[in-house]
Design a protein around this motif. Structure first.
Motif, mmCIF file in Angstrom:
data_model
loop_
_atom_site.group_PDB
_atom_site.id
_atom_site.type_symbol
_atom_site.label_atom_id
_atom_site.label_comp_id
_atom_site.label_asym_id
_atom_site.label_seq_id
_atom_site.Cartn_x
_atom_site.Cartn_y
_atom_site.Cartn_z
ATOM 1 N N SER A 1 -0.971 -2.480 8.982
ATOM 2 C CA SER A 1 -1.280 -2.116 7.599
ATOM 3 C C SER A 1 -2.188 -0.903 7.474
ATOM 4 O O SER A 1 -2.338 -0.363 6.374
ATOM 5 C CB SER A 1 -1.930 -3.305 6.886
ATOM 6 O OG SER A 1 -3.120 -3.701 7.555
ATOM 7 N N GLN B 1 1.748 -0.375 0.969
ATOM 8 C CA GLN B 1 1.069 -1.663 0.990
ATOM 9 C C GLN B 1 2.027 -2.816 0.707
ATOM 10 O O GLN B 1 1.843 -3.924 1.228
ATOM 11 C CB GLN B 1 -0.078 -1.662 -0.029
ATOM 12 C CG GLN B 1 -1.218 -0.731 0.342
ATOM 13 C CD GLN B 1 -2.328 -0.733 -0.696
ATOM 14 O OE1 GLN B 1 -2.181 -1.290 -1.785
ATOM 15 N NE2 GLN B 1 -3.451 -0.099 -0.378
ATOM 16 N N ASN B 2 3.048 -2.577 -0.094
ATOM 17 C CA ASN B 2 4.015 -3.640 -0.375
ATOM 18 C C ASN B 2 4.785 -4.044 0.880
ATOM 19 O O ASN B 2 5.176 -5.209 1.016
ATOM 20 C CB ASN B 2 4.998 -3.173 -1.451
ATOM 21 C CG ASN B 2 4.368 -3.114 -2.830
ATOM 22 O OD1 ASN B 2 3.368 -3.790 -3.103
ATOM 23 N ND2 ASN B 2 4.933 -2.308 -3.718
ATOM 24 N N PHE B 3 5.003 -3.111 1.782
ATOM 25 C CA PHE B 3 5.777 -3.402 2.987
ATOM 26 C C PHE B 3 4.896 -3.760 4.186
ATOM 27 O O PHE B 3 5.336 -4.512 5.060
ATOM 28 C CB PHE B 3 6.658 -2.199 3.339
ATOM 29 C CG PHE B 3 7.891 -2.084 2.503
ATOM 30 C CD1 PHE B 3 9.101 -2.611 2.938
ATOM 31 C CD2 PHE B 3 7.847 -1.469 1.260
ATOM 32 C CE1 PHE B 3 10.245 -2.508 2.164
ATOM 33 C CE2 PHE B 3 8.984 -1.365 0.469
ATOM 34 C CZ PHE B 3 10.186 -1.886 0.913
ATOM 35 N N ASN C 1 -2.283 -4.641 2.783
ATOM 36 C CA ASN C 1 -3.418 -3.828 2.346
ATOM 37 C C ASN C 1 -4.090 -3.168 3.539
ATOM 38 O O ASN C 1 -4.341 -3.810 4.566
ATOM 39 C CB ASN C 1 -4.423 -4.706 1.592
ATOM 40 C CG ASN C 1 -5.354 -3.890 0.721
ATOM 41 O OD1 ASN C 1 -5.818 -2.829 1.106
ATOM 42 N ND2 ASN C 1 -5.625 -4.404 -0.476
ATOM 43 N N THR D 1 9.159 8.298 -4.750
ATOM 44 C CA THR D 1 9.360 6.963 -5.289
ATOM 45 C C THR D 1 9.968 7.103 -6.682
ATOM 46 O O THR D 1 10.289 8.203 -7.140
ATOM 47 C CB THR D 1 8.037 6.191 -5.356
ATOM 48 O OG1 THR D 1 7.182 6.805 -6.335
ATOM 49 C CG2 THR D 1 7.327 6.202 -3.999
ATOM 50 N N GLU E 1 1.130 2.380 -2.942
ATOM 51 C CA GLU E 1 1.574 1.045 -3.335
ATOM 52 C C GLU E 1 2.827 0.641 -2.561
ATOM 53 O O GLU E 1 2.975 -0.522 -2.160
ATOM 54 C CB GLU E 1 1.837 1.020 -4.840
ATOM 55 C CG GLU E 1 0.577 1.145 -5.683
ATOM 56 C CD GLU E 1 0.897 1.305 -7.158
ATOM 57 O OE1 GLU E 1 2.117 1.299 -7.507
ATOM 58 O OE2 GLU E 1 -0.042 1.441 -7.964
ATOM 59 N N ARG E 2 3.730 1.579 -2.358
ATOM 60 C CA ARG E 2 4.936 1.269 -1.583
ATOM 61 C C ARG E 2 4.581 0.890 -0.153
ATOM 62 O O ARG E 2 5.119 -0.085 0.398
ATOM 63 C CB ARG E 2 5.875 2.476 -1.591
ATOM 64 C CG ARG E 2 7.135 2.286 -0.764
ATOM 65 C CD ARG E 2 8.016 3.526 -0.839
ATOM 66 N NE ARG E 2 7.351 4.708 -0.323
ATOM 67 C CZ ARG E 2 7.837 5.949 -0.421
ATOM 68 N NH1 ARG E 2 8.995 6.155 -1.038
ATOM 69 N NH2 ARG E 2 7.164 6.973 0.076
#
Length: 668
Positions: free
Chosen positions: A236, A258-260, A263, A185, A255-256
């Motif tokens: 998820s 979970q963003n797509f 959670n 990332t 975080e990447r």
């Protein structure tokens, strides 16, 4: 322009009688009458010619001969092999998937009352999209073909699930990617040097592959679901190939993800059952040593503990499970029509800092049957058998309490662990809440089913097979679950608790063995080549034997002298100088080669009256194949002609088979 074709007023006098024109009636008759006279005359002539020709064929028996020739042309070895390939490719690209879905039909294994309307769920585990991390040493183009065929297989499988089974909900159990944890990332990079060239852009390209295979297929299918909530697809839950495992999890990578995808720690009420998803790969960092200090976070007091930034989020989720479950279950009852005191406005004046919308601080848990979702299986005693449905290692014998070959191995390595530790397993199960009846996990790629008698209620755990044929199993699969739990909307309590087998029924659905399909294609290919080689050899031997060798000296050819009625004029026959004088024996006279000698006209007419030299030359060359034809067919050797016949038949079969194959993979 030819004037006879112009439609004039006087041309109608030449219109044939109606019985001669064979004009049709109705709409065709109207069109026929609208034609000009010259066109009508030409159509009538063509119809009479065709009719007479057909009568001639019937009288001479040529129709029977034509039919025999057509049969001989169609029923050949090459055409038979073409039909074989068409059927084989249809079986390998269509029939095997249809048969697989038909064997998994809900009505074939569900055992609910006649009036039941169950909620259907499909669990998909470990797609692990093939990428450079999967087979790092595989060269091009084999690596590219592996990606194409695995993606195509999973897309077809998922499309078949939607079109034939039409589940109400689809839940993924982690490991959506194979090397997702390694792709860097903007704030992190892979621990291994060889993967550092793959950045965030590459991960997004892999995400679009996943969308194309699953999400686009999901959205494109028509649904017949009667579920009031509509269909659900939840992906998820992360796996160790998505984030890493334990202390190896990098927060930017998580975080990447979970963003797509959302959670990984969540509660969903599906089919009147409470589904609890836990990010167990991050939670496992709690009892792993810190990479820098070497100490673990388990059993320590307050304050900053090792790896806390990794395991804190799933641990906080478990600690607040009563709130999460209570809200989800109360929201479901509210959706079903139960009046509650959930989201209500206070009709009073308050401070600006106070919320005007509030919830009950501690919503009560209704107590719906609970299902736990975790990527890594829960802990079990070493040697606990997985049952008869395990593919790679079937049970050694029936009724064993311990079977090391049939069991999941209790081991781990770089960024993976086959089962959770006992501490983490107890932490999850104890905090999920009451009424835990079922656990679904992935990670192992093969099927495993056990009963956890060490936990209250003895919940069963099913480790779902991988849906990819590149993950070490010959027959991939997925898990089907049928949920039926009629409840009272006011209290959430079950209306009928006497349902046999509880509120949940499971069924393992196997997908086609892609490797066996390829092997079958190879066997058909070998059979095809063998048949064609034998055929080419036989045809070559027959052809060589039928050819008369060229004579060393010119030989005479006895032929019938053409009559005067068939002769052409002397001016046309003598258009080639010194070529019209030929002796009766068929051999050219020496005088013919002498430009000063001109044979008399009577001498020429006496032997071959009116014979054209060009016609005679063409006719005498028909008794043997030309040199160009022999070269095209491989020459006069057995090997050359066999090679020609083999290549010609292979090209014909290949063209049809490839067109048919690409049509099948293009349409689905």
């Amino acid at each position: 322009m030819n004037q006879s074709y112009l439609p004039t007023a006087s041309a109608s006098a030449y219109r044939p009688a109606r019985r001669d024109t064979l004009a049709p009636s109705g709409v065709l008759k109207t069109a026929h009458d609208a034609l000009p006279s010259w066109a009508t005359q030409r159509v009538s002539t063509a119809l009479r010619t065709a009719s007479s020709h057909l009568d001639k064929l019937k009288s001479t028996g040529e129709i029977k001969s034509l039919a025999l020739k057509t049969i001989r042309y169609l029923f050949t070895i090459t055409n038979g092999l073409i039909v074989l390939w068409i059927c084989t490719l249809w079986w390998g690209e269509r029939s095997v998937f249809q048969e697989s879905m038909e064997s998994c039909d809900w009505s074939a294994w569900e055992k609910w009352p006649a009036a039941a309307s169950p909620h259907h769920v499909a669990f998909i585990a470990d797609p692990q999209l093939v990428d450079p991390h999967t087979y790092p040493g595989r060269p091009w183009p084999l690596s590219t073909l592996t990606v194409k065929f695995t993606d195509q297989y999973m897309r077809r499988s998922f499309s078949s699930i939607q079109s034939h089974l039409d589940p109400d909900s689809v839940l993924f159990l982690g490991d959506l990617f194979d090397g997702g944890r390694e792709w860097g990332t903007s704030r992190s990079t892979s621990p291994e040097e060889r993967w550092r060239k793959y950045n965030d852009d590459f991960w997004k390209e892999e995400f679009h592959r996943f969308v194309k295979i699953y999400l686009n297929t999901w959205n494109s299918q028509e649904t017949h679901s009667t579920n009031p909530r509509g269909r659900r697809l939840i992906g998820s839950l992360p796996g160790n190939h998505d984030l890493g495992f334990g202390s190896g999890v990098q927060l930017p990578v998580r975080e990447r993800f979970q963003n797509f995808f959302g959670n990984g720690n969540r509660v969903d009420v599906i089919g009147n059952h409470t589904f609890v998803s836990v990010d167990s790969v991050s939670l496992s960092a709690m009892d792993q040593p810190d990479p820098q200090t070497g100490s673990t976070g388990a059993g320590q007091g307050d304050g900053e503990r090792p790896n806390q930034n990794i395991w804190q989020e799933p641990e906080d989720f478990l600690n607040a499970m009563k709130t999460h479950r209570g809200r989800a279950e109360m929201d479901e009852l509210r959706f079903l029509g139960t009046p509650t005191k959930g989201r209500l406005f206070k009709h009073e004046i308050g401070e600006v800092s106070e919320p005007v919308v509030y919830r009950e601080p501690e919503p009560n848990i209704v107590g719906l049957p609970t299902i736990l979702l975790t990527h890594v299986p829960l802990h079990r005693n070493p040697g606990t058998p997985c049952g008869p449905l395990r593919e790679r290692y079937p049970p050694s014998s029936e009724g064993l309490e311990q079977d090391d070959r049939n069991a999941l191995s209790i081991s781990g390595g770089y960024q993976y662990q086959n089962v959770l530790t006992k501490t983490i397993s107890n932490d999850i199960v104890s905090k999920v809440g009451p009424n835990l009846i079922q656990v679904y996990s992935g990670d192992d790629h093969d099927y495993c089913e056990i009963t956890h008698r060490e936990f209250s209620g003895s919940p069963r755990e099913i480790t779902v097979k991988s849906t990819s044929w590149a993950m070490g199993v010959r027959k991939p699969g997925f898990q089907l679950a049928s949920l039926w739990n009629p409840i009272d909307p006011a209290t959430g309590k079950p209306i009928d608790s006497s349902t046999p087998g509880g509120t949940l029924q499971n069924h393992l659905c196997l997908l086609p063995d892609q490797l066996s399909i390829f092997i079958h294609y190879g066997l058909i290919l070998g059979f095809t080549l063998t048949v064609l080689i034998v055929r080419a050899t036989i045809l070559a031997l027959r052809s060589i034997r039928s050819i008369t060798p060229d004579p060393l000296l010119p030989l005479s050819e006895h032929r019938e002298i053409p009559t005067r009625s068939r002769a052409v004029s002397h001016s046309s026959s003598s258009s080639i100088p010194n070529a019209s004088f030929i002796k009766p024996g068929g051999l050219a006279s020496r005088a013919a080669n002498n430009p000063r000698y001109t044979p008399p006209q009577s001498y020429n007419d006496a032997y071959y009256p009116g014979l054209d030299y060009a016609e005679e030359t063409e006719d005498t060359s028909k008794w043997k194949p030309s040199s160009l034809d022999r070269r095209r067919r491989g020459g006069d050797t057995t090997f050359g002609r066999a090679r020609y016949e083999l290549l010609d038949s292979v090209k014909r079969i290949t063209r049809v088979a490839l067109v048919w194959y690409f049509f099948l993979i293009w349409r689905w």
